[in-house]
Design a protein around this motif. Structure first.
Motif, PDB file in Angstrom:
ATOM      1  N   SER A 181     -22.593  78.678 -87.342  1.00 32.48           N
ATOM      2  CA  SER A 181     -23.578  79.620 -87.886  1.00 32.48           C
ATOM      3  C   SER A 181     -24.937  79.529 -87.194  1.00 32.48           C
ATOM      4  CB  SER A 181     -23.774  79.356 -89.381  1.00 32.48           C
ATOM      5  OG  SER A 181     -22.578  79.575 -90.076  1.00 32.48           O
ATOM      6  N   ASN A 182     -25.153  78.455 -86.468  1.00 27.35           N
ATOM      7  CA  ASN A 182     -26.451  78.222 -85.821  1.00 27.35           C
ATOM      8  C   ASN A 182     -26.273  77.815 -84.363  1.00 27.35           C
ATOM      9  OD1 ASN A 182     -28.390  78.198 -88.301  1.00 27.35           O
ATOM     10  ND2 ASN A 182     -26.641  76.962 -88.902  1.00 27.35           N
ATOM     11  N   VAL A 183     -25.318  78.438 -83.699  1.00 27.66           N
ATOM     12  CA  VAL A 183     -24.903  78.028 -82.356  1.00 27.66           C
ATOM     13  C   VAL A 183     -26.068  77.899 -81.384  1.00 27.66           C
ATOM     14  CG1 VAL A 183     -23.550  78.709 -80.333  1.00 27.66           C
ATOM     15  CG2 VAL A 183     -22.588  78.940 -82.593  1.00 27.66           C
ATOM     16  N   GLU A 184     -26.807  78.934 -81.219  1.00 31.06           N
ATOM     17  CA  GLU A 184     -27.868  78.924 -80.203  1.00 31.06           C
ATOM     18  C   GLU A 184     -28.898  77.830 -80.469  1.00 31.06           C
ATOM     19  OE1 GLU A 184     -31.085  81.954 -78.249  1.00 31.06           O
ATOM     20  OE2 GLU A 184     -29.258  82.790 -79.127  1.00 31.06           O
ATOM     21  N   ALA A 185     -29.323  77.713 -81.710  1.00 30.45           N
ATOM     22  CA  ALA A 185     -30.335  76.706 -82.052  1.00 30.45           C
ATOM     23  C   ALA A 185     -29.811  75.288 -81.853  1.00 30.45           C
ATOM     24  CB  ALA A 185     -30.798  76.906 -83.490  1.00 30.45           C
ATOM     25  N   VAL A 186     -28.577  75.030 -82.290  1.00 30.98           N
ATOM     26  CA  VAL A 186     -28.010  73.685 -82.179  1.00 30.98           C
ATOM     27  C   VAL A 186     -27.773  73.314 -80.716  1.00 30.98           C
ATOM     28  CG1 VAL A 186     -26.028  72.223 -82.738  1.00 30.98           C
ATOM     29  CG2 VAL A 186     -26.970  73.746 -84.483  1.00 30.98           C
ATOM     30  N   LEU A 187     -27.240  74.238 -79.946  1.00 29.42           N
ATOM     31  CA  LEU A 187     -26.927  73.940 -78.545  1.00 29.42           C
ATOM     32  C   LEU A 187     -28.170  73.663 -77.703  1.00 29.42           C
ATOM     33  CD1 LEU A 187     -24.216  76.283 -78.941  1.00 29.42           C
ATOM     34  CD2 LEU A 187     -23.870  74.680 -77.097  1.00 29.42           C
ATOM     35  N   ASN A 188     -29.314  74.081 -78.179  1.00 30.30           N
ATOM     36  CA  ASN A 188     -30.556  73.852 -77.445  1.00 30.30           C
ATOM     37  C   ASN A 188     -31.277  72.577 -77.864  1.00 30.30           C
ATOM     38  OD1 ASN A 188     -30.559  76.080 -75.656  1.00 30.30           O
ATOM     39  ND2 ASN A 188     -31.019  77.414 -77.381  1.00 30.30           N
ATOM     40  N   THR A 189     -30.684  71.801 -78.759  1.00 31.82           N
ATOM     41  CA  THR A 189     -31.335  70.563 -79.192  1.00 31.82           C
ATOM     42  C   THR A 189     -31.011  69.419 -78.241  1.00 31.82           C
ATOM     43  OG1 THR A 189     -29.504  69.850 -80.626  1.00 31.82           O
ATOM     44  CG2 THR A 189     -31.244  71.229 -81.636  1.00 31.82           C
ATOM     45  N   GLU A 190     -31.912  68.482 -78.170  1.00 33.88           N
ATOM     46  CA  GLU A 190     -31.677  67.276 -77.365  1.00 33.88           C
ATOM     47  C   GLU A 190     -30.536  66.455 -77.957  1.00 33.88           C
ATOM     48  OE1 GLU A 190     -32.945  66.497 -74.375  1.00 33.88           O
ATOM     49  OE2 GLU A 190     -33.840  68.486 -74.523  1.00 33.88           O
ATOM     50  N   GLU A 191     -30.390  66.503 -79.264  1.00 32.24           N
ATOM     51  CA  GLU A 191     -29.320  65.753 -79.926  1.00 32.24           C
ATOM     52  C   GLU A 191     -27.947  66.223 -79.453  1.00 32.24           C
ATOM     53  OE1 GLU A 191     -32.972  65.606 -82.393  1.00 32.24           O
ATOM     54  OE2 GLU A 191     -31.863  67.268 -81.528  1.00 32.24           O
ATOM     55  N   TRP A 192     -27.779  67.542 -79.354  1.00 29.06           N
ATOM     56  CA  TRP A 192     -26.501  68.100 -78.891  1.00 29.06           C
ATOM     57  C   TRP A 192     -26.209  67.604 -77.471  1.00 29.06           C
ATOM     58  CZ3 TRP A 192     -22.573  70.731 -81.099  1.00 29.06           C
ATOM     59  CH2 TRP A 192     -21.634  71.315 -80.259  1.00 29.06           C
ATOM     60  N   LYS A 193     -27.223  67.688 -76.626  1.00 26.74           N
ATOM     61  CA  LYS A 193     -27.044  67.273 -75.235  1.00 26.74           C
ATOM     62  C   LYS A 193     -26.737  65.779 -75.130  1.00 26.74           C
ATOM     63  CE  LYS A 193     -30.141  70.926 -73.882  1.00 26.74           C
ATOM     64  NZ  LYS A 193     -31.515  71.268 -73.640  1.00 26.74           N
ATOM     65  N   ALA A 194     -27.416  64.979 -75.916  1.00 28.14           N
ATOM     66  CA  ALA A 194     -27.239  63.525 -75.842  1.00 28.14           C
ATOM     67  C   ALA A 194     -25.897  63.069 -76.407  1.00 28.14           C
ATOM     68  CB  ALA A 194     -28.379  62.827 -76.585  1.00 28.14           C
ATOM     69  N   VAL A 195     -25.476  63.627 -77.509  1.00 26.30           N
ATOM     70  CA  VAL A 195     -24.266  63.147 -78.173  1.00 26.30           C
ATOM     71  C   VAL A 195     -23.020  63.855 -77.668  1.00 26.30           C
ATOM     72  CG1 VAL A 195     -23.067  62.923 -80.383  1.00 26.30           C
ATOM     73  CG2 VAL A 195     -25.491  62.403 -80.238  1.00 26.30           C
ATOM     74  N   VAL A 196     -22.981  65.152 -77.807  1.00 26.42           N
ATOM     75  CA  VAL A 196     -21.760  65.893 -77.524  1.00 26.42           C
ATOM     76  C   VAL A 196     -21.430  65.929 -76.049  1.00 26.42           C
ATOM     77  CG1 VAL A 196     -20.617  68.131 -77.726  1.00 26.42           C
ATOM     78  CG2 VAL A 196     -21.987  67.255 -79.610  1.00 26.42           C
ATOM     79  N   LEU A 197     -22.402  66.185 -75.224  1.00 28.08           N
ATOM     80  CA  LEU A 197     -22.120  66.314 -73.803  1.00 28.08           C
ATOM     81  C   LEU A 197     -21.756  64.989 -73.147  1.00 28.08           C
ATOM     82  CD1 LEU A 197     -24.786  68.967 -72.800  1.00 28.08           C
ATOM     83  CD2 LEU A 197     -22.401  69.308 -73.467  1.00 28.08           C
ATOM     84  N   ASN A 198     -21.988  63.869 -73.838  1.00 26.40           N
ATOM     85  CA  ASN A 198     -21.635  62.559 -73.303  1.00 26.40           C
ATOM     86  C   ASN A 198     -20.430  61.931 -73.985  1.00 26.40           C
ATOM     87  OD1 ASN A 198     -23.691  62.272 -71.291  1.00 26.40           O
ATOM     88  ND2 ASN A 198     -25.153  62.112 -72.964  1.00 26.40           N
ATOM     89  N   ASP A 199     -19.740  62.663 -74.817  1.00 25.13           N
ATOM     90  CA  ASP A 199     -18.576  62.134 -75.529  1.00 25.13           C
ATOM     91  C   ASP A 199     -17.371  63.032 -75.263  1.00 25.13           C
ATOM     92  OD1 ASP A 199     -16.618  61.766 -77.695  1.00 25.13           O
ATOM     93  OD2 ASP A 199     -18.099  60.376 -78.495  1.00 25.13           O
ATOM     94  N   ALA A 200     -16.499  62.598 -74.383  1.00 21.32           N
ATOM     95  CA  ALA A 200     -15.360  63.423 -73.964  1.00 21.32           C
ATOM     96  C   ALA A 200     -14.409  63.752 -75.112  1.00 21.32           C
ATOM     97  CB  ALA A 200     -14.603  62.721 -72.838  1.00 21.32           C
TER      98      ALA A 200
END
Length: 92
Positions: free
Chosen positions: A55-74
């Motif tokens: 429901s909040n895709v754009e806002a969540v994907l632009n957070t540092e948290e998303w980049k730090a956690v999700v993008l580093n966990d295969a």
């Protein structure tokens, strides 16, 4: 609190923690809560987080948290790509 409640299998405390986390999701904490839900195998909380992200895709994907956690966990990336694939085209 959710991690020790899960570790020591305290159902009432687990339920209380999950309800609290579900009520207090934000674009800045949903990624970390999603990570914890996946790691602790709390499907109800995981689904709530996925719904919030959807429901909040754009806002969540632009957070540092998303980049730090999700993008580093295969593993989390694979799970999310399967889950979010039906909800959005730009999630990962």
């Amino acid at each position: 609190m959710l991690s020790p409640a899960t570790k020591y299998n305290i159902p009432y405390l687990i339920s209380l923690c999950i309800k609290h986390l579900q009520r207090h999701l934000t674009i800045h904490n949903v990624t970390n809560i999603l990570y914890v839900a996946q790691r602790l195998n709390h499907e109800e909380l995981y689904k709530t987080c996925i719904s919030y992200v959807s429901s909040n895709v754009e806002a969540v994907l632009n957070t540092e948290e998303w980049k730090a956690v999700v993008l580093n966990d295969a593993i989390l990336q694979r799970l999310l790509s399967l889950t979010l694939d039906t909800h959005c085209d730009v999630c990962l």
